[in-house]
Design an enzyme around this catalytic site. Structure first.
Site, PDB file in Angstrom:
ATOM      1  N   CYS A 109      -4.886   2.474  -3.560  1.00 51.16           N
ATOM      2  CA  CYS A 109      -3.554   2.752  -3.048  1.00 51.16           C
ATOM      3  C   CYS A 109      -2.486   1.824  -3.184  1.00 51.16           C
ATOM      4  O   CYS A 109      -1.583   1.823  -2.464  1.00 51.16           O
ATOM      5  CB  CYS A 109      -3.654   3.181  -1.670  1.00 51.16           C
ATOM      6  SG  CYS A 109      -4.846   4.471  -1.381  1.00 51.16           S
TER       7      CYS A 109
ATOM      8  N   ASP B  57       3.045  -4.221   8.053  1.00 49.80           N
ATOM      9  CA  ASP B  57       1.993  -3.280   7.807  1.00 49.80           C
ATOM     10  C   ASP B  57       0.566  -4.399   8.191  1.00 49.80           C
ATOM     11  O   ASP B  57       0.385  -5.143   7.142  1.00 49.80           O
ATOM     12  CB  ASP B  57       1.743  -2.529   6.316  1.00 49.80           C
ATOM     13  CG  ASP B  57       0.533  -2.098   6.164  1.00 49.80           C
ATOM     14  OD1 ASP B  57      -0.278  -2.099   6.950  1.00 49.80           O
ATOM     15  OD2 ASP B  57       0.541  -1.502   5.040  1.00 49.80           O
TER      16      ASP B  57
ATOM     17  N   GLN C 125      -4.512  -4.789   7.012  1.00 45.36           N
ATOM     18  CA  GLN C 125      -5.647  -5.883   6.744  1.00 45.36           C
ATOM     19  C   GLN C 125      -5.447  -6.915   7.494  1.00 45.36           C
ATOM     20  O   GLN C 125      -6.122  -8.039   6.841  1.00 45.36           O
ATOM     21  CB  GLN C 125      -5.445  -6.108   4.790  1.00 45.36           C
ATOM     22  CG  GLN C 125      -5.633  -4.662   4.253  1.00 45.36           C
ATOM     23  CD  GLN C 125      -6.859  -4.166   4.261  1.00 45.36           C
ATOM     24  OE1 GLN C 125      -7.757  -5.066   4.742  1.00 45.36           O
ATOM     25  NE2 GLN C 125      -7.069  -3.048   3.602  1.00 45.36           N
TER      26      GLN C 125
ATOM     27  N   HIS D  79       0.787  -1.120  -0.007  1.00 45.68           N
ATOM     28  CA  HIS D  79      -0.056   0.044  -0.214  1.00 45.68           C
ATOM     29  C   HIS D  79       0.855   1.232  -0.160  1.00 45.68           C
ATOM     30  O   HIS D  79       1.939   1.191   0.632  1.00 45.68           O
ATOM     31  CB  HIS D  79      -1.130  -0.122   1.299  1.00 45.68           C
ATOM     32  CG  HIS D  79      -1.780   1.031   1.213  1.00 45.68           C
ATOM     33  ND1 HIS D  79      -1.743   2.293   1.717  1.00 45.68           N
ATOM     34  CD2 HIS D  79      -3.264   0.731   1.221  1.00 45.68           C
ATOM     35  CE1 HIS D  79      -2.789   3.076   1.676  1.00 45.68           C
ATOM     36  NE2 HIS D  79      -3.838   2.057   1.523  1.00 45.68           N
TER      37      HIS D  79
ATOM     38  N   LYS E   2     -10.494   0.040  10.324  1.00 42.08           N
ATOM     39  CA  LYS E   2     -10.519  -1.439   9.448  1.00 42.08           C
ATOM     40  C   LYS E   2     -10.924  -2.407  10.363  1.00 42.08           C
ATOM     41  O   LYS E   2     -11.322  -3.484   9.938  1.00 42.08           O
ATOM     42  CB  LYS E   2      -9.289  -1.520   8.803  1.00 42.08           C
ATOM     43  CG  LYS E   2      -8.802  -0.573   7.631  1.00 42.08           C
ATOM     44  CD  LYS E   2      -7.932  -0.828   6.799  1.00 42.08           C
ATOM     45  CE  LYS E   2      -7.218   0.112   6.068  1.00 42.08           C
ATOM     46  NZ  LYS E   2      -7.882   0.543   4.826  1.00 42.08           N
TER      47      LYS E   2
HETATM   48  C1  LIG Z   1      -2.418  -2.818   3.472  1.00 45.15           C
HETATM   49  C2  LIG Z   1      -2.677  -1.455   3.969  1.00 45.15           C
HETATM   50  N1  LIG Z   1      -1.850  -0.572   4.749  1.00 45.15           N
HETATM   51  C3  LIG Z   1      -2.067   0.604   5.120  1.00 45.15           C
HETATM   52  C4  LIG Z   1      -3.168   1.294   4.825  1.00 45.15           C
HETATM   53  C5  LIG Z   1      -3.655   2.667   5.369  1.00 45.15           C
HETATM   54  O1  LIG Z   1      -4.551   2.750   6.320  1.00 45.15           O
HETATM   55  P1  LIG Z   1      -4.763   3.925   6.924  1.00 45.15           P
HETATM   56  O2  LIG Z   1      -5.530   4.646   5.892  1.00 45.15           O
HETATM   57  O3  LIG Z   1      -5.872   3.760   7.850  1.00 45.15           O
HETATM   58  O4  LIG Z   1      -3.833   4.715   7.468  1.00 45.15           O
HETATM   59  C6  LIG Z   1      -4.178   0.461   4.243  1.00 45.15           C
HETATM   60  C7  LIG Z   1      -5.547   1.220   3.977  1.00 45.15           C
HETATM   61  O5  LIG Z   1      -6.099   1.067   3.035  1.00 45.15           O
HETATM   62  C8  LIG Z   1      -3.988  -0.812   3.886  1.00 45.15           C
HETATM   63  O6  LIG Z   1      -5.129  -1.594   3.342  1.00 45.15           O
END
Ligand SMILES: Cc1ncc(COP(=O)(O)O)c(C=O)c1O
Lengths: 136, 429
Positions: free
Chosen positions: B386, B219, B222, B142, B245
């Site tokens: 993203c 990260d 998810q 992401h 999430k």
């Molecule tokens: C794998 C992953 N990492 C990071 C993020 C970023 O999350 P946030 O926008 O809540 O910081 C997301 C959100 O779409 C994600 O799916």
């Protein structure tokens, strides 16, 4: 909202007008909509201060493709000034559908790309070329 | 002092489901937002990877904070201020328990996963990455786990390297092995891909990285809502995730990091709360985790996050994972049956895929797919989610994506399948 995918919009999407590449473009620009990954390359052949030829390529949603198809039909033959002055609300009228705020960027991609291509033309135009246009 | 009620999830008590299994249909009653019609149809929410819906217990906990004990934390010598502090710190303990972190002081509250990763990039990164140092990422990250590292290596003149993926969306660990010869300082990757659903072998990658002398950041945005996460078992150094999430409020999230690392790291944001003593020309830092929580935190949201963690624990993360695995199995069968020309991306091995189904219909842009589905009350995401480099790697301009949560049902997938038939009818004329 059911009106978004009217037959003529889908028709322009399936068989877009002016879709292709010009051999002798005077100016061209690639525009993109970072939100959805739509991309359009707009090419113009300017002769005697007029948009003599126009073509586009790219991929995108039905709205962005239909918009490019309709817009290129519209500006073909226009003076450069008229094409540069073409407004967003005119394009929306031309599309004739209710565009939600989320899809506005899709609808406007073609016009933004056209404007950028025309701006590139301005930037590269020599003072002499500009002067030559003035009497017209 | 009363502590926020232990949440009860109706899905664990409801009748027909076997013991331990999750009864999603019953659980839906816990999510008030699902009880509505959109464009004349039942709301079918299939965008939980973007943000999840919130159960009553979370909404009520946030509301109770504002109605009953809204006060700043770590300051008030008065009853509601003390309660706010106790609940806020209690939430930290709940979150620590949820991911089996050994020490709740290793949990730093952030606004989201993005802020958690940026915290590490700014604080640890700026102190530890020098000219020529390598950071290994993957092609499936992401942007939140990519752009902060780009900024860091641009500033420090370091290098980024990327573990490539196979066509079915798995990390190519044989290439990773080779990249480790570069002696990277950090390996950062996603636990579960938000675009393909790939569940990465965290422990294996962490062991390989550690053997090469790198630290490991995962990260978990998810992962925490969908698979059991046990920090001790994963053996990583940093773990970032978002609350919104995982059924918790917007604006809640956390970074977990090993105590020694947090203690050695310089502060990130500076101001009140993160200091012990302030003089005009220098200050001493507070203990962890508060050293990294400058300013007034999102107290109500953090409390909501703690309640969401307990709610998921009550459901059982094994049951959540099993439920979502069944949904994926059903979707992979039902969608192609309804629209045979659908292309579904990502791993087809159910053990390696979380509750994410990215797809395309030939010659129909995902924006148009999503727009038409919305007519039927179906919410899916369309775009690049993203992960622009991942889409480039797969040579896709964009995809549509259906993603699941604890309250998703086969009926939701049936609605999606019927919606896709309509999309094709409209477009193919
Ligand atoms: C794998 C992953 N990492 C990071 C993020 C970023 O999350 P946030 O926008 O809540 O910081 C997301 C959100 O779409 C994600 O799916």
């Amino acid at each position: 909202m059911d009106d978004l995918y009217r037959d003529y919009i889908l028709e322009h999407y399936r068989r877009p007008h002016n879709f292709g590449v010009l051999d002798d473009a005077t100016t061209s620009h690639e525009g993109s909509n970072p939100l959805c990954g739509d991309r359009i390359t707009m090419q113009l052949g300017i002769r005697d201060g007029k948009v003599a030829e126009v073509a586009f390529t790219g991929r995108g949603c039905a709205i962005s493709q239909a918009s490019a198809s309709l817009l290129t039909d519209e500006v073909k033959g226009m003076s450069v000034e008229a094409a540069a002055a073409y407004r967003a609300d005119e394009l929306l009228d031309l599309l004739g559908i209710d565009i939600s705020p989320a899809r506005l960027k899709c609808a406007m991609l073609s016009l933004e790309t056209l404007d950028a291509a025309l701006a590139d033309l301005d930037a590269s135009a020599s003072p002499a070329a500009v002067a030559a246009e003035e009497p017209a | 002092m009363t502590i926020v009620e232990q949440p009860k999830a109706s899905g664990t008590t409801g009748g027909a489901a076997p013991r331990g299994a999750l009864d999603a249909a019953a659980l839906r009653a816990d999510f008030p937002i699902l009880d509505q019609e959109v464009n004349g149809h039942r709301l079918v929410y299939l965008d939980s990877a973007s943000t999840s819906q919130k159960p009553n217990v979370v909404i009520d906990a946030v509301s109770a904070y504002y109605r009953e004990y809204n006060a700043n934390v770590h300051r008030g010598i008065y009853t509601i201020g003390e309660k706010a502090t106790a609940e806020y710190e209690g939430a930290r303990a709940r979150v620590a328990r949820f991911i089996n972190a050994p020490d709740s002081h290793e949990i730093v509250f952030t606004r989201n996963a993005t802020e958690a990763i940026n915290l590490v990039a700014y604080s640890w990164g700026r102190a530890n990455i020098d000219r020529g140092d390598a950071i290994v990422l993957t092609e499936m990250e992401h942007h939140a786990n990519l752009v902060p590292w780009q900024l860091l290596v641009q500033e420090k003149d370091g290098d980024l390297e990327f573990v490539p993926i196979s066509d079915d969306g798995l990390l190519r660990l044989e290439v990773f092995e080779v990249l480790l010869h570069l002696k990277p300082k950090l390996v950062a990757f996603t636990h579960v891909s938000n675009t393909l659903g790939t569940i990465n072998p965290v422990r294996q990658i962490a062991d390989m990285a550690h053997a090469a002398g790198a630290l490991v950041l995962v990260d978990g945005a998810q992962a925490v809502p969908h698979v059991p996460v046990d920090i001790e078992a994963l053996g990583v150094d940093f773990y970032a995730f978002s609350g919104h999430k995982m059924l918790a409020p917007m604006g809640s999230g956390a970074l977990w990091a090993r105590r020694e690392l947090l203690e050695a790291m310089p502060p990130f944001l500076a101001g009140g709360e993160m200091i012990r003593e302030v003089h005009l020309r220098r200050s001493d830092w507070n203990d962890i985790p508060w050293k990294f929580e400058a300013g007034t935190p999102a107290v109500g949201d953090a409390i909501g996050l703690g309640v969401a963690a307990d709610y998921l624990t009550a459901l059982g993360m094994d049951a959540v994972r099993a439920h979502e695995r069944e949904l994926v199995a059903y979707a992979l069968e039902a969608l192609p049956r309804a629209v045979p020309d659908i292309a579904v991306y990502g791993p087809m091995d159910l053990d390696l895929r979380g509750g994410v189904i990215p797809f395309n219909l030939p010659d129909i842009h995902p924006h148009d797919v999503a727009q038409i589905l919305d007519r039927y009350g179906i919410a899916v995401r369309a775009g690049h989610h993203c992960t622009m480099p991942l889409h480039e790697r797969l040579d896709l301009a964009a995809t549509a994506r259906a993603s699941f949560s604890v309250f998703s049902t086969n009926a939701d997938i049936d609605a999606l399948a019927a919606g896709l038939v309509e999309v094709e009818r409209i477009f193919r004329g």
